[in-house]
Design a protein around this motif. Structure first.
Motif, mmCIF file in Angstrom:
data_model
loop_
_atom_site.group_PDB
_atom_site.id
_atom_site.type_symbol
_atom_site.label_atom_id
_atom_site.label_comp_id
_atom_site.label_asym_id
_atom_site.label_seq_id
_atom_site.Cartn_x
_atom_site.Cartn_y
_atom_site.Cartn_z
ATOM 1 N N GLY A 150 0.806 -1.203 0.000
ATOM 2 C CA GLY A 150 0.000 0.000 0.000
ATOM 3 C C GLY A 150 0.844 1.260 0.000
ATOM 4 N N SER A 151 0.179 2.411 0.178
ATOM 5 C CA SER A 151 0.856 3.698 0.126
ATOM 6 C C SER A 151 1.928 3.833 1.198
ATOM 7 N N ARG A 152 1.621 3.375 2.440
ATOM 8 C CA ARG A 152 2.604 3.540 3.510
ATOM 9 C C ARG A 152 3.860 2.721 3.240
ATOM 10 N N HIS A 153 3.714 1.566 2.589
ATOM 11 C CA HIS A 153 4.886 0.777 2.227
ATOM 12 C C HIS A 153 5.730 1.527 1.198
ATOM 13 N N LEU A 154 5.070 2.119 0.189
ATOM 14 C CA LEU A 154 5.800 2.851 -0.840
ATOM 15 C C LEU A 154 6.583 4.009 -0.243
ATOM 16 N N VAL A 155 5.943 4.758 0.662
ATOM 17 C CA VAL A 155 6.614 5.907 1.277
ATOM 18 C C VAL A 155 7.846 5.454 2.036
ATOM 19 N N MET A 156 7.712 4.418 2.835
ATOM 20 C CA MET A 156 8.839 3.973 3.646
ATOM 21 C C MET A 156 9.913 3.284 2.807
ATOM 22 N N ILE A 157 9.520 2.650 1.700
ATOM 23 C CA ILE A 157 10.521 2.081 0.796
ATOM 24 C C ILE A 157 11.361 3.203 0.195
ATOM 25 N N ALA A 158 10.696 4.275 -0.231
ATOM 26 C CA ALA A 158 11.425 5.415 -0.789
ATOM 27 C C ALA A 158 12.320 6.061 0.263
ATOM 28 N N LEU A 159 11.768 6.285 1.466
ATOM 29 C CA LEU A 159 12.583 6.870 2.530
ATOM 30 C C LEU A 159 13.709 5.924 2.936
ATOM 31 N N LEU B 49 30.297 30.316 -4.389
ATOM 32 C CA LEU B 49 29.098 29.697 -4.972
ATOM 33 C C LEU B 49 29.429 28.410 -5.708
ATOM 34 N N THR B 50 30.689 28.280 -6.151
ATOM 35 C CA THR B 50 31.076 27.047 -6.857
ATOM 36 C C THR B 50 30.974 25.828 -5.946
ATOM 37 N N GLY B 51 31.137 26.038 -4.636
ATOM 38 C CA GLY B 51 31.019 24.923 -3.701
ATOM 39 C C GLY B 51 29.639 24.303 -3.726
ATOM 40 N N ILE B 52 28.614 25.149 -3.929
ATOM 41 C CA ILE B 52 27.243 24.649 -3.999
ATOM 42 C C ILE B 52 27.057 23.786 -5.237
ATOM 43 N N VAL B 53 27.584 24.267 -6.372
ATOM 44 C CA VAL B 53 27.423 23.545 -7.634
ATOM 45 C C VAL B 53 28.184 22.225 -7.595
ATOM 46 N N ILE B 54 29.402 22.256 -7.068
ATOM 47 C CA ILE B 54 30.237 21.053 -7.064
ATOM 48 C C ILE B 54 29.643 19.964 -6.179
ATOM 49 N N THR B 55 28.986 20.354 -5.104
ATOM 50 C CA THR B 55 28.406 19.342 -4.207
ATOM 51 C C THR B 55 27.056 18.823 -4.706
ATOM 52 N N ALA B 56 26.591 19.337 -5.839
ATOM 53 C CA ALA B 56 25.258 18.949 -6.329
ATOM 54 C C ALA B 56 25.136 17.443 -6.533
ATOM 55 N N LEU B 57 26.165 16.812 -7.118
ATOM 56 C CA LEU B 57 26.070 15.378 -7.381
ATOM 57 C C LEU B 57 25.999 14.592 -6.075
ATOM 58 N N ALA B 58 26.787 15.030 -5.067
ATOM 59 C CA ALA B 58 26.740 14.359 -3.769
ATOM 60 C C ALA B 58 25.351 14.493 -3.150
ATOM 61 N N VAL B 59 24.727 15.665 -3.317
ATOM 62 C CA VAL B 59 23.386 15.887 -2.780
ATOM 63 C C VAL B 59 22.367 15.030 -3.522
ATOM 64 N N PHE B 60 22.470 14.976 -4.849
ATOM 65 C CA PHE B 60 21.548 14.142 -5.620
ATOM 66 C C PHE B 60 21.698 12.674 -5.224
ATOM 67 N N TYR B 61 22.951 12.256 -5.005
ATOM 68 C CA TYR B 61 23.191 10.874 -4.597
ATOM 69 C C TYR B 61 22.558 10.612 -3.226
ATOM 70 N N ALA B 62 22.621 11.636 -2.341
ATOM 71 C CA ALA B 62 21.992 11.494 -1.025
ATOM 72 C C ALA B 62 20.488 11.325 -1.146
ATOM 73 N N PHE B 63 19.883 11.934 -2.175
ATOM 74 C CA PHE B 63 18.445 11.830 -2.388
ATOM 75 C C PHE B 63 18.067 10.611 -3.231
ATOM 76 N N SER B 64 19.041 9.883 -3.731
ATOM 77 C CA SER B 64 18.720 8.733 -4.576
ATOM 78 C C SER B 64 17.978 7.680 -3.760
ATOM 79 N N GLY B 65 17.041 7.040 -4.379
ATOM 80 C CA GLY B 65 16.193 6.063 -3.709
ATOM 81 C C GLY B 65 14.730 6.436 -3.793
ATOM 82 N N THR B 66 14.452 7.739 -4.014
ATOM 83 C CA THR B 66 13.062 8.152 -4.168
ATOM 84 C C THR B 66 12.407 7.454 -5.348
ATOM 85 N N GLU B 67 13.219 7.162 -6.364
ATOM 86 C CA GLU B 67 12.681 6.539 -7.571
ATOM 87 C C GLU B 67 12.256 5.090 -7.347
#
Length: 464
Positions: free
Chosen positions: A6-15, A196-214
């Protein structure tokens, strides 16, 4: 496949797939590279990109709720070679992650059991996760729900008690704490000490941290009432990620000076010590082990579904499409766990060669798969309209089309380019791009330039 989640399983799987070492350990690296305010902005941008990708995924997952679905979206909307490449990228991504998570969890267990070799813990954890996935999709979903709940509680404690400590209220501490407010955000080098370049350079690390939502898309084929539960899970997941990640990062950056953060210690342990949580190191050791096993649990589920789906399309050995009576692709699951153990072995035997290649491709794969999802939605909607489809009749539709998929693709592309300027991450391009090229060449050699399309019965199953 059986639709038992169900929905709660999907949410927790993504998290479960998202909340792991990327937040509990690597967030310190992001703060040190981008600065306090820069890290909050980087995670804020990451949350926006996650929302863009997820609303694109929602339209596709509701339209075609099949198991291991990313590459099917790409195969139908872009081309079969792209679908094939997306699947193997994502499978290899999680296989590499499995190896690193088993190893990390085994090393952390030595805090309490120093005489037990790491490899024994690795095999034990691999066996437990295999059994959880082999029983049924519902058992997997329930296990992931409770795994994820432990991590969520740890984050909520940090947000509540850490937020109070910022204002000088730390009842658990045996020492008085002064109100820090946002003093750590103003460094000697200004609001952006690394530029500001520090923000851009860390973008991939941040995206990787968010990976799993898919992973919501991966589990679509085993979800009850996809048209109702998938959109609900997407909304809940994005809201929770914004709350957990951005609030946690903001509090960590407010308590720990940015030049004292890194990857050697968990910033959560430092904050828990600061606010006086007893046995902070032991509690966080348990939470991080749980986080690693939770992410590995979701990753193993995803790996098995990817192999099953590839085989079902005829792009992998047919034996991977065999199901047990409970609807589990057991052979695909077995090969995936063996792949994770092989990755683990390579991290010990060949850390500077084989394992470096695997980890580099894994980091590249996250962004590449997201790019394929948003591109698939763009072409899917365009094809749907050209064939006379009524957008208002879609059970779930991506808002602000075509702005959302185009903006997501551009932002993800920028993060790929930024990697070239970070010596710690540039290997992702060195190995990721050639791997993609080899996948395309192999597919064209094996199946021809046109390749194989979804069979009619697959299309009917997806739409039904």
């Amino acid at each position: 496949m059986q639709r038992s989640m169900g929905s709660r399983h999907l949410v927790m799987i993504a998290l479960g797939g998202v909340i792991g070492s990327g937040l509990f350990l690597s967030s310190g690296y992001t703060i040190s590279q981008a600065g306090p305010l820069g890290a909050v902005i980087a995670y804020g941008v990451g949350a926006v990109v996650v929302w863009l990708v997820m609303v694109c995924l929602g339209e596709l997952a509701v339209a075609y709720p099949v198991s291991g679905a990313f590459h099917i979206y790409a195969a139908r909307s872009i081309g079969p070679a792209t679908g094939f490449t997306t699947a193997w990228l994502y499978w290899l991504c999680w296989v590499a992650a499995l190896g690193s998570e088993f190893a990390a969890a085994g090393i952390l267990m030595q805090r309490w059991f120093p005489d037990v070799p790491v490899w024994i813990w690795c095999l034990l954890f691999a066996g437990v996760l295999f059994m959880v996935n082999a029983i049924s999709a519902r058992v997997f979903g329930e296990t992931e729900f409770w795994f994820s709940m432990i991590k969520v509680l740890a984050i909520l404690v940090l947000i509540v008690l850490g937020g109070a400590a910022i204002f000088g209220f730390a009842p658990l501490s045996d020492q008085p704490r002064e109100a820090l407010f946002l003093s750590n955000y103003v460094t000697d080098d200004g609001l952006f000490p690394t530029g500001l370049t520090g923000i851009v350079i860390t973008a991939l690390a941040v995206f990787y941290a968010f990976s799993g939502t898919e992973l919501i898309g991966t589990a679509a084929g085993e979800t009850k009432d996809p048209a109702k539960n998938i959109p609900r899970a997407i909304r809940s997941t994005v809201l929770r990620l914004v709350l957990f990640f951005i609030c946690a990062i903001a509090i960590i950056a407010a308590i720990i000076p940015y030049d004292q953060t890194g990857v050697t210690d968990s910033p959560f342990v430092t904050v828990f010590d600061y606010i006086g949580v007893p046995f902070a190191a032991d509690i966080m050791n348990f939470v991080i082990i749980t986080a690693l096993l939770s992410a590995g649990n979701s990753g193993l589920f995803s790996c098995a579904r990817m192999l099953f789906s590839l085989a079902d399309e005829g792009h992998a050995p047919r034996v991977f499409s065999r199901l047990t009576r409970r609807g589990i692709p057991l052979i695909a699951l077995s090969v995936s766990i063996l792949g994770g153990l092989a990755s683990l072995i390579s991290s010990v035997i060949a850390p500077e060669t084989v394992y470096l290649v695997l980890v580099s491709i894994a980091g590249f794969a996250v962004v590449a798969v997201w790019m394929s999802i948003v591109a698939s939605q763009f072409f899917h909607r365009r094809s749907f309209v050209r064939q006379g489809g009524d957008v208002s009749q879609l059970a779930y539709r991506t808002p602000l089309y075509p702005v959302v998929p185009i903006l997501a693709f551009v932002l993800l592309s920028i993060s790929m380019v930024a990697v070239a300027f970070d010596p710690n991450q540039v290997a992702a391009l060195y190995f990721g791009v050639p791997f993609v090229g080899l996948c395309y060449l192999f597919f064209w050699w094996r199946h021809g330039r046109r390749g194989a399309r979804l069979r009619p019965e697959q299309v009917r199953a997806a739409e039904g």
